[in-house]
Design a protein around this motif. Structure first.
Motif, PDB file in Angstrom:
ATOM      1  N   ARG A  35       0.851  -1.190   0.000  1.00 57.87           N
ATOM      2  CA  ARG A  35       0.000   0.000   0.000  1.00 57.87           C
ATOM      3  C   ARG A  35       0.888   1.241   0.000  1.00 57.87           C
ATOM      4  O   ARG A  35       1.762   1.392   0.836  1.00 57.87           O
ATOM      5  CB  ARG A  35      -0.889   0.006   1.232  1.00 57.87           C
ATOM      6  CG  ARG A  35      -1.746   1.267   1.356  1.00 57.87           C
ATOM      7  CD  ARG A  35      -2.620   1.245   2.576  1.00 57.87           C
ATOM      8  NE  ARG A  35      -3.664   0.250   2.351  1.00 57.87           N
ATOM      9  CZ  ARG A  35      -4.607  -0.038   3.234  1.00 57.87           C
ATOM     10  NH1 ARG A  35      -4.638   0.568   4.411  1.00 57.87           N
ATOM     11  NH2 ARG A  35      -5.517  -0.950   2.960  1.00 57.87           N
ATOM     12  N   LEU A  36       0.622   2.130  -0.962  1.00 57.23           N
ATOM     13  CA  LEU A  36       1.269   3.433  -1.008  1.00 57.23           C
ATOM     14  C   LEU A  36       0.276   4.458  -0.471  1.00 57.23           C
ATOM     15  O   LEU A  36      -0.836   4.573  -0.988  1.00 57.23           O
ATOM     16  CB  LEU A  36       1.677   3.798  -2.436  1.00 57.23           C
ATOM     17  CG  LEU A  36       2.151   5.246  -2.659  1.00 57.23           C
ATOM     18  CD1 LEU A  36       3.369   5.578  -1.807  1.00 57.23           C
ATOM     19  CD2 LEU A  36       2.441   5.478  -4.139  1.00 57.23           C
TER      20      LEU A  36
ATOM     21  N   TYR B  65      -4.749   6.326  -0.435  1.00 54.91           N
ATOM     22  CA  TYR B  65      -3.791   5.257  -0.724  1.00 54.91           C
ATOM     23  C   TYR B  65      -4.265   4.438  -1.913  1.00 54.91           C
ATOM     24  O   TYR B  65      -5.425   4.460  -2.308  1.00 54.91           O
ATOM     25  CB  TYR B  65      -3.601   4.348   0.497  1.00 54.91           C
ATOM     26  CG  TYR B  65      -4.829   3.548   0.862  1.00 54.91           C
ATOM     27  CD1 TYR B  65      -5.086   2.312   0.277  1.00 54.91           C
ATOM     28  CD2 TYR B  65      -5.750   4.041   1.777  1.00 54.91           C
ATOM     29  CE1 TYR B  65      -6.211   1.585   0.600  1.00 54.91           C
ATOM     30  CE2 TYR B  65      -6.881   3.321   2.120  1.00 54.91           C
ATOM     31  CZ  TYR B  65      -7.104   2.091   1.531  1.00 54.91           C
ATOM     32  OH  TYR B  65      -8.230   1.381   1.844  1.00 54.91           O
ATOM     33  N   ARG B  66      -3.313   3.688  -2.446  1.00 50.22           N
ATOM     34  CA  ARG B  66      -3.580   2.693  -3.474  1.00 50.22           C
ATOM     35  C   ARG B  66      -2.713   1.483  -3.150  1.00 50.22           C
ATOM     36  O   ARG B  66      -1.603   1.618  -2.641  1.00 50.22           O
ATOM     37  CB  ARG B  66      -3.222   3.194  -4.879  1.00 50.22           C
ATOM     38  CG  ARG B  66      -4.079   4.313  -5.406  1.00 50.22           C
ATOM     39  CD  ARG B  66      -5.496   3.844  -5.689  1.00 50.22           C
ATOM     40  NE  ARG B  66      -6.316   4.879  -6.270  1.00 50.22           N
ATOM     41  CZ  ARG B  66      -6.974   5.818  -5.601  1.00 50.22           C
ATOM     42  NH1 ARG B  66      -6.861   5.900  -4.293  1.00 50.22           N
ATOM     43  NH2 ARG B  66      -7.719   6.704  -6.221  1.00 50.22           N
TER      44      ARG B  66
ATOM     45  N   GLN C 119       7.206  -3.923  -9.808  1.00 52.50           N
ATOM     46  CA  GLN C 119       8.226  -3.115  -9.150  1.00 52.50           C
ATOM     47  C   GLN C 119       7.647  -1.715  -8.918  1.00 52.50           C
ATOM     48  O   GLN C 119       6.884  -1.215  -9.741  1.00 52.50           O
ATOM     49  CB  GLN C 119       9.481  -3.017 -10.022  1.00 52.50           C
ATOM     50  CG  GLN C 119      10.178  -4.335 -10.242  1.00 52.50           C
ATOM     51  CD  GLN C 119      10.796  -4.858  -8.949  1.00 52.50           C
ATOM     52  OE1 GLN C 119      11.347  -4.089  -8.160  1.00 52.50           O
ATOM     53  NE2 GLN C 119      10.687  -6.152  -8.725  1.00 52.50           N
ATOM     54  N   ILE C 120       8.024  -1.096  -7.815  1.00 55.81           N
ATOM     55  CA  ILE C 120       7.491   0.227  -7.499  1.00 55.81           C
ATOM     56  C   ILE C 120       7.785   1.221  -8.626  1.00 55.81           C
ATOM     57  O   ILE C 120       6.958   2.067  -8.939  1.00 55.81           O
ATOM     58  CB  ILE C 120       8.018   0.750  -6.136  1.00 55.81           C
ATOM     59  CG1 ILE C 120       7.350   2.092  -5.790  1.00 55.81           C
ATOM     60  CG2 ILE C 120       9.516   0.900  -6.134  1.00 55.81           C
ATOM     61  CD1 ILE C 120       5.868   2.050  -5.678  1.00 55.81           C
ATOM     62  N   GLN C 121       8.944   1.107  -9.257  1.00 60.39           N
ATOM     63  CA  GLN C 121       9.293   2.020 -10.340  1.00 60.39           C
ATOM     64  C   GLN C 121       8.320   1.906 -11.512  1.00 60.39           C
ATOM     65  O   GLN C 121       8.121   2.862 -12.251  1.00 60.39           O
ATOM     66  CB  GLN C 121      10.736   1.764 -10.840  1.00 60.39           C
ATOM     67  CG  GLN C 121      11.799   2.043  -9.813  1.00 60.39           C
ATOM     68  CD  GLN C 121      12.015   0.901  -8.825  1.00 60.39           C
ATOM     69  OE1 GLN C 121      11.376  -0.153  -8.883  1.00 60.39           O
ATOM     70  NE2 GLN C 121      12.926   1.109  -7.888  1.00 60.39           N
ATOM     71  N   GLN C 122       7.703   0.730 -11.673  1.00 60.60           N
ATOM     72  CA  GLN C 122       6.761   0.518 -12.771  1.00 60.60           C
ATOM     73  C   GLN C 122       5.408   1.171 -12.507  1.00 60.60           C
ATOM     74  O   GLN C 122       4.719   1.551 -13.448  1.00 60.60           O
ATOM     75  CB  GLN C 122       6.534  -0.979 -13.009  1.00 60.60           C
ATOM     76  CG  GLN C 122       7.759  -1.738 -13.455  1.00 60.60           C
ATOM     77  CD  GLN C 122       7.517  -3.243 -13.436  1.00 60.60           C
ATOM     78  OE1 GLN C 122       6.913  -3.770 -12.513  1.00 60.60           O
ATOM     79  NE2 GLN C 122       8.005  -3.926 -14.471  1.00 60.60           N
ATOM     80  N   VAL C 123       5.015   1.272 -11.250  1.00 59.07           N
ATOM     81  CA  VAL C 123       3.656   1.725 -10.925  1.00 59.07           C
ATOM     82  C   VAL C 123       3.604   3.047 -10.162  1.00 59.07           C
ATOM     83  O   VAL C 123       2.538   3.633 -10.014  1.00 59.07           O
ATOM     84  CB  VAL C 123       2.907   0.644 -10.113  1.00 59.07           C
ATOM     85  CG1 VAL C 123       2.728  -0.620 -10.932  1.00 59.07           C
ATOM     86  CG2 VAL C 123       3.606   0.343  -8.799  1.00 59.07           C
TER      87      VAL C 123
ATOM     88  N   ASP D  50       4.466   6.265 -10.678  1.00 55.34           N
ATOM     89  CA  ASP D  50       3.918   7.467 -11.302  1.00 55.34           C
ATOM     90  C   ASP D  50       2.396   7.408 -11.395  1.00 55.34           C
ATOM     91  O   ASP D  50       1.705   8.368 -11.055  1.00 55.34           O
ATOM     92  CB  ASP D  50       4.507   7.681 -12.706  1.00 55.34           C
ATOM     93  CG  ASP D  50       5.965   8.096 -12.672  1.00 55.34           C
ATOM     94  OD1 ASP D  50       6.424   8.634 -11.636  1.00 55.34           O
ATOM     95  OD2 ASP D  50       6.664   7.880 -13.686  1.00 55.34           O
ATOM     96  N   GLN D  51       1.874   6.280 -11.867  1.00 56.07           N
ATOM     97  CA  GLN D  51       0.423   6.136 -12.013  1.00 56.07           C
ATOM     98  C   GLN D  51      -0.279   6.172 -10.660  1.00 56.07           C
ATOM     99  O   GLN D  51      -1.301   6.843 -10.496  1.00 56.07           O
ATOM    100  CB  GLN D  51       0.073   4.836 -12.727  1.00 56.07           C
ATOM    101  CG  GLN D  51      -1.431   4.632 -12.853  1.00 56.07           C
ATOM    102  CD  GLN D  51      -1.779   3.263 -13.435  1.00 56.07           C
ATOM    103  OE1 GLN D  51      -0.936   2.572 -13.980  1.00 56.07           O
ATOM    104  NE2 GLN D  51      -3.034   2.888 -13.311  1.00 56.07           N
TER     105      GLN D  51
END
Length: 168
Positions: A106-107, A132-133, A140-144, A146-147
């Motif tokens: 969760r971010l 949050y999402r 990978q966090i780098q993949q998601v 930005d979105q």
């Protein structure tokens, strides 16, 4: 035939007599008193830093008020004033599965806002907003990142807008 015509005239009269004005942007602003809004930059004070977060958040917040109100956007001394800081950018493991590994993360982004209204100081507040999402650990966090940040920012901006000028 006379009944259909009479009914049509009656319905037209009711429609005209009962017209109601709706604001589809959700704003409830008395533009005769409230002319401007100042939105200061929201610095990223979170312990974990995502470099573009502060600029993206501040830009989306300003854009929301420019697009959905007739308020003049000022750098400072607006009739309405928004300022604050990003206080949280956190990752937390969710949905632990076999082997004690998390299958989801969760971010969460948290923003503290200070709002003042020179016309109606009773509406002033200091409040924390967050959203949050969750994403699969297969990504990978780098993949998601930005979105997810875009989606979360949009939700927090909507929360702030509703708390300040929507007056639902």
């Amino acid at each position: 035939m006379l009944k259909k015509t009479s009914l049509a005239i009656l319905l037209t009269g009711v429609w005209v007599a009962c017209s109601i004005s709706y604001k589809f942007n959700g704003a409830s602003i008395d533009y005769t008193k409230v002319k401007s809004i100042s939105i200061r930059d929201f610095p990223n004070m979170a312990p974990l830093v995502y470099a573009p977060l502060a600029d993206k958040f501040t830009d989306q917040l300003k854009d929301k008020y420019v697009r959905q109100t007739r308020l003049q956007l000022l750098r400072e001394n607006g009739t309405l004033d928004l300022e604050g800081e990003i206080t949280g950018y956190n990752f937390a493991s969710q949905a632990v599965k076999d082997g004690m590994y998390a299958s989801m993360t969760r971010l969460t982004i948290t923003v503290r806002v200070r709002y003042s209204n020179t016309v109606n100081p009773d509406e002033d507040f200091e409040q924390t907003f967050s959203a949050y999402r969750e994403f699969s650990n297969e990504s990978q966090i780098q993949q998601v990142q930005d979105q997810l940040a875009e989606e979360i920012i949009k939700e927090i901006v909507e929360q702030i807008y509703n708390a300040t000028v929507a007056n639902w």
